[in-house]
Each structure stands twice: as C-alpha cells, then as structure tokens.
Write an enzyme that holds these catalytic residues in place. Structure first.
Site, PDB file in Angstrom:
ATOM      1  N   CYS A  78      28.241  22.561  89.981  1.00  0.00           N
ATOM      2  CA  CYS A  78      29.468  23.340  90.199  1.00  0.00           C
ATOM      3  C   CYS A  78      29.521  24.534  89.243  1.00  0.00           C
ATOM      4  CB  CYS A  78      30.652  22.397  90.022  1.00  0.00           C
ATOM      5  SG  CYS A  78      32.216  23.141  89.569  1.00  0.00           S
ATOM      6  N   CYS A  81      32.629  25.036  87.087  1.00  0.00           N
ATOM      7  CA  CYS A  81      32.680  24.009  86.029  1.00  0.00           C
ATOM      8  C   CYS A  81      31.948  24.501  84.785  1.00  0.00           C
ATOM      9  CB  CYS A  81      32.038  22.706  86.507  1.00  0.00           C
ATOM     10  SG  CYS A  81      32.918  21.908  87.858  1.00  0.00           S
TER      11      CYS A  81
END
Ligand SMILES: [Zn+2]
Length: 159
Positions: A78, A81
């Site tokens: 991600c 993230c």
C-alpha cells in the site's frame, strides 16, 4: 533501525538505555514512570511504533493499556501506507509514555482487520479503555494523527 521493543503476554519489553537489561512495562501501567530493575535508572517509554504479529497480542494491548493506543492498519503493498509510516513514527516518538503506537499488517493479521471492519488502508484508529473511540482512513500528517488521539482522550474521559 530494527525495533528494540517487543511484546509478551503481560506488557511491552524495552531495553534499558543505561545497562541494556530488558524490562517489562506492564500494559496496565504504561503511563507511569518505571525504573530499570537492574540499575534503577528511569526507563524510557516506548517511543516507536510496535509491530503486532499475533491477534491475541492486539486484543490484550487494546483491552489492558492504561494509555490510548493508536493503531496503524497497513500492508506492505500500500503506497499511501508508506507515506503515513514516517508520520506515525513521529507521533510515537512525541507521545512516548502518553500513548502507545502499534502497527497491524492487515495481510498478516487479516482476522483483526475483519473483526474491526477495516475496509481501506491506511486506517488509523485510537482505542481507549478497551474500546475503539476514533477512526480515520487515509494518510495524514503527524499533527492530524495527534488530534485523533486528543479527541479519543477527551471522549474516554467524558465517559
Ligand atoms: Zn538498567
């Protein structure tokens, strides 16, 4: 830098900054000043995000922690993230002793993500008194993350 902070069934294990001895900070007493059992120097509260690898550990932390727990739900693939990770790290350093910051890889602990209905990552949640009291999805700067913790603190005191 690899993490020097570990978890066990009763608390967070930190290495003493003076003598290196490992000490356990019980989850129930995370906000208190604690001395090293060996050299009696004050121990530093965990100032970095702690990666949680077992859902039982996660449940214990949120149930027992005497300070608010910020949870960073993330996964290695991600992109956002990775953007929020350094901000979460800043928060962990600044809130040492006042909040505990943990990271949950939702690929590794998919049951935790499912139980709490995490549909997108990154998601940041704050637990206090065993309950989730604030949650936001998406990356944000450290200041905004700290506001989330402050909001949760007010909410848990009002209860
Ligand atoms: Zn020591």
């Amino acid at each position: 830098m690899s993490s020097t902070v570990e978890l066990d069934d009763r608390g967070v294990i930190v290495a003493c900054g003076s003598c290196g001895k490992k000490n356990r900070l019980a989850y129930e007493r995370l906000g208190e000043a604690v001395q090293c059992g060996q050299c009696k120097q004050p121990l530093q509260a965990p100032g970095e995000p702690i990666e949680v690898h077992r859902s039982a550990d996660f449940d214990r932390i949120v149930a027992k922690s005497s300070v608010p727990v910020l949870v960073d739900y993330w996964a290695p693939w991600c992109g956002p993230c990775r953007m929020v990770a350094p901000e979460v790290k800043k928060v962990a350093a600044r809130q040492a002793g006042q909040a505990l910051v943990v990271k949950v890889n939702t690929d590794e602990l998919s049951d935790v993500g499912q139980r709490f209905g995490i549909r997108s990552i990154p998601t940041l949640a704050v637990f206090g008194g065993g309950k989730e009291i604030a949650r936001e999805s998406g990356a944000r700067p450290a200041e905004a993350i700290e506001q989330l913790i402050a909001r949760a603190r007010v909410a848990s005191q009002a209860r």
